[in-house]
Design an enzyme around this catalytic site. Structure first.
Site, mmCIF file in Angstrom:
data_model
loop_
_atom_site.group_PDB
_atom_site.id
_atom_site.type_symbol
_atom_site.label_atom_id
_atom_site.label_comp_id
_atom_site.label_asym_id
_atom_site.label_seq_id
_atom_site.Cartn_x
_atom_site.Cartn_y
_atom_site.Cartn_z
ATOM 1 N N HIS A 309 0.844 -1.188 0.000
ATOM 2 C CA HIS A 309 0.000 0.000 0.000
ATOM 3 C C HIS A 309 0.880 1.239 0.000
ATOM 4 C CE1 HIS A 309 -3.126 2.835 1.162
ATOM 5 N NE2 HIS A 309 -3.976 1.921 0.747
ATOM 6 N N ASP A 367 -7.984 -5.377 0.051
ATOM 7 C CA ASP A 367 -8.482 -6.235 -1.029
ATOM 8 C C ASP A 367 -8.146 -7.708 -0.839
ATOM 9 O OD1 ASP A 367 -9.630 -4.172 -2.554
ATOM 10 O OD2 ASP A 367 -7.645 -3.564 -3.229
HETATM 11 N N1 ACO Z 1 4.102 -7.507 -4.732
HETATM 12 C C1 ACO Z 1 5.448 -7.537 -4.905
HETATM 13 N N2 ACO Z 1 6.231 -6.455 -4.768
HETATM 14 C C2 ACO Z 1 5.634 -5.300 -4.462
HETATM 15 C C3 ACO Z 1 4.242 -5.199 -4.268
HETATM 16 C C4 ACO Z 1 3.467 -6.373 -4.410
HETATM 17 N N3 ACO Z 1 2.150 -6.339 -4.241
HETATM 18 N N4 ACO Z 1 3.928 -3.925 -3.964
HETATM 19 C C5 ACO Z 1 5.067 -3.245 -3.975
HETATM 20 N N5 ACO Z 1 6.112 -4.071 -4.282
HETATM 21 C C6 ACO Z 1 7.528 -3.711 -4.325
HETATM 22 C C7 ACO Z 1 7.868 -2.981 -5.613
HETATM 23 O O1 ACO Z 1 8.249 -3.872 -6.629
HETATM 24 C C8 ACO Z 1 8.993 -2.096 -5.153
HETATM 25 O O2 ACO Z 1 10.148 -2.896 -5.045
HETATM 26 P P1 ACO Z 1 11.606 -2.245 -5.385
HETATM 27 O O3 ACO Z 1 11.816 -1.208 -4.319
HETATM 28 O O4 ACO Z 1 12.528 -3.393 -5.303
HETATM 29 O O5 ACO Z 1 11.494 -1.658 -6.751
HETATM 30 C C9 ACO Z 1 8.590 -1.704 -3.723
HETATM 31 O O6 ACO Z 1 7.767 -2.787 -3.265
HETATM 32 C C10 ACO Z 1 7.805 -0.411 -3.640
HETATM 33 O O7 ACO Z 1 6.740 -0.495 -4.568
HETATM 34 P P2 ACO Z 1 6.054 0.760 -5.224
HETATM 35 O O8 ACO Z 1 5.369 0.330 -6.491
HETATM 36 O O9 ACO Z 1 7.016 1.888 -5.315
HETATM 37 O O10 ACO Z 1 4.979 1.130 -4.143
HETATM 38 P P3 ACO Z 1 3.749 2.058 -4.367
HETATM 39 O O11 ACO Z 1 3.481 2.735 -3.083
HETATM 40 O O12 ACO Z 1 3.911 2.925 -5.560
HETATM 41 O O13 ACO Z 1 2.567 1.028 -4.744
HETATM 42 C C11 ACO Z 1 0.699 -0.364 -4.647
HETATM 43 C C12 ACO Z 1 1.529 0.710 -3.925
HETATM 44 C C13 ACO Z 1 0.285 0.140 -6.031
HETATM 45 C C14 ACO Z 1 -0.576 -0.613 -3.857
HETATM 46 C C15 ACO Z 1 1.531 -1.656 -4.761
HETATM 47 O O14 ACO Z 1 1.896 -2.112 -3.467
HETATM 48 C C16 ACO Z 1 0.832 -2.758 -5.545
HETATM 49 O O15 ACO Z 1 0.895 -2.753 -6.775
HETATM 50 N N6 ACO Z 1 0.098 -3.699 -4.842
HETATM 51 C C17 ACO Z 1 -0.614 -4.727 -5.543
HETATM 52 C C18 ACO Z 1 -1.940 -4.180 -6.050
HETATM 53 C C19 ACO Z 1 -2.908 -3.944 -4.920
HETATM 54 O O16 ACO Z 1 -3.121 -4.784 -4.047
HETATM 55 N N7 ACO Z 1 -3.562 -2.754 -4.973
HETATM 56 C C20 ACO Z 1 -4.540 -2.364 -3.997
HETATM 57 C C21 ACO Z 1 -4.021 -1.279 -3.105
HETATM 58 S S1 ACO Z 1 -5.201 -0.852 -1.903
HETATM 59 C C22 ACO Z 1 -6.340 0.032 -2.718
HETATM 60 O O17 ACO Z 1 -6.087 0.761 -3.653
HETATM 61 C C23 ACO Z 1 -7.717 -0.074 -2.311
#
Ligand code: ACO
Length: 446
Positions: A309, A367
């Protein structure tokens, strides 16, 4: 850090001092409102992760501690003791309602449950394969056409009719959602009933048949109500920021929430609850309890859906509540052996003890468990994000109100760092074709 009163940005040996804004919970924000005028610079913040786009009094989140409060009330207290409609009132109007206010509000929501009869024909224009989120967004915007006095794009006038518009949207979003499901499955539309509460009425409109009245178990109605309540607001997320953005240009409430639905649709936002179920099904098919999936997530090939998140760097408090509710509802429905629940538990355990997820502070989000509950209730997967949208309606309405009521509110218009071509001169088609004769089918005016 003590509360600083100002912050200094140093550019080419020149100090520029900016005031610091402090929120009621100690949030600190450097107010760079005069930055461009005094320095010609703007800030660059990809994904706006370090930017407060507004002041807001609706919801407080402490992502490090896993705290979520609507209007000051902790989410676990509301989940335990309130209902979606009472919480909607709290979110929209800022205070818990008195008995009289609650009764008047519920009546208004109930009175507004039917949609205009001619709106039924709008559904006929959509192919059966239409995603319900597309229908919902289109129909919420169309709804404004039936109530021009509430959708004038004149802030003062739209605020005068706000109470009616808010109750109307809260009520009809649920009716439209149920109608989109019925249309898709070729079933007759079911009218709402006057004697049912908000969530029960939704289930009635979804699942009652002309030959069979659907009566959900109390635990099922409560679980759905809880899901709505837990989604009711989440400060400046992607869809709410969209609603505020659209509202900032003076657009009416209907147009603004319709844009919110579109923003919510994406798999990184509200669409994640559908993707979680695909992931759990895929793992079930693999039969390896998620090891391959986790490795692929760690290799950056895919994401563990329902994990991570932007704000929470701890367990999402909503996920904690839903995890418990999930076990309870599945037991009520005799589905406690649902293999997907078992897989979700194992996957969570694996991930939260894995250094990759620990280092990045990735925990289950809202979720992760909601889809398993919705599936057990009988809600089809393509409706999961629609359920999210119904739940998020009070938040969108409250944020539209904050923007519209603020006499100082400005149109939101971010800057950019331009990375395209510098100036260049237009060339005719002949010049671009190295002098070849013009093709008159392409260049009728050449
Ligand atoms: N699985 C694996 N790795 C992940 C995940 C994940 N779900 N989420 C983040 N990471 C990793 C990224 O690859 C990144 O790694 P790095 O530093 O080695 O490059 C690091 O964690 C940071 O990730 P970001 O994308 O910069 O984090 P951001 O805050 O932009 O993204 C998000 C947040 C979009 C929710 C992300 O965690 C994600 O895509 N989750 C999966 C989709 C999801 O469940 N969305 C629902 C969110 S809740 C809502 O909107 C109601």
């Amino acid at each position: 850090m003590s509360n600083p009163e100002s912050a200094v940005i140093r550019i080419d040996n020149e100090n520029h001092v900016f005031p610091v804004r402090v929120g009621t919970q100690g949030d600190l924000g450097i107010d760079i409102g005069s930055l461009r005028a005094s320095t010609k610079c703007v800030t660059y913040d990809d994904g706006l992760a370090n930017t407060a786009a507004c002041e807001s009094a609706v919801t407080f989140i402490d992502g490090e501690k896993g705290i979520l409060r609507y209007r000051g009330y902790p989410i676990d207290q509301l989940a335990e003791s309130s209902t979606f409609i009472e919480t909607a009132y709290l979110i929209i109007y800022g205070e818990l309602p008195t008995r009289q206010q609650m009764s008047a509000f519920s009546q208004k929501v109930l009175r507004n449950a039917n949609v205009h009869e001619s709106m039924r024909h709008l559904f006929e224009g959509f192919p059966n394969s239409s995603p319900p989120m597309a229908i919902l967004s289109a129909l919420l915007n169309s709804l404004g056409c039936y109530y021009p006095e509430m959708a004038s794009n004149n802030r003062e006038r739209d605020l005068q009719t706000f109470d009616e518009a808010a109750a109307l949207l809260l009520s009809k979003v649920r009716t439209i959602a149920a109608m989109s499901y019925r249309m898709k499955h070729g079933r007759p539309f079911i009218y709402p009933r006057r004697d049912l509460g908000y969530s029960q009425n939704f289930l009635h409109m979804m699942f009652t048949e002309p030959y069979h009245e659907y009566y959900p178990h109390d635990d099922v109605t409560k679980a759905l109500d809880l899901i709505f309540l837990l989604h009711a607001d989440h400060e400046q997320n992607c869809s709410t920021s969209t609603v505020r953005m659209v509202a900032s240009g003076g657009a009416n409430l209907f147009a603004s929430v319709s844009a919110g639905v579109s923003a919510l649709w994406g798999p990184l936002h509200g669409g994640a609850n559908m993707q979680v179920m695909d992931m759990l099904e895929e793992i079930r098919h693999d039969g390896d309890n998620g090891s391959r999936f986790i490795e692929q997530a760690k290799d950056g090939k895919r994401r563990l859906m329902g994990f991570g998140h932007r704000v929470y760097k701890n367990y999402d408090p909503r996920a904690k509540i839903l995890k418990e509710a999930c076990t309870r509802v599945l037991k009520t429905l005799g589905a406690e052996d649902d293999p997907l629940l078992e897989i979700a538990h194992v996957l969570e355990e694996k991930a939260i003890h894995d250094p990759y997820f620990i280092e990045r502070k990735l925990y289950p989000n809202v979720d992760f468990y909601s889809g398993i509950i919705l599936r057990a209730i009988g809600i089809p997967q393509d409706m999961y994000t629609v359920i999210f949208a119904i739940g998020r309606m009070p938040g969108w309405i409250a944020h539209w109100k904050e923007v519209a009521e603020n006499p100082k509110s400005k149109i939101q218009r971010p800057r950019q760092i331009y990375t395209g071509h510098t100036e260049r001169n237009y060339q005719t088609m002949r010049e671009r074709s190295n002098g070849a004769a013009p093709d008159h089918t392409l260049e009728p005016h050449a």
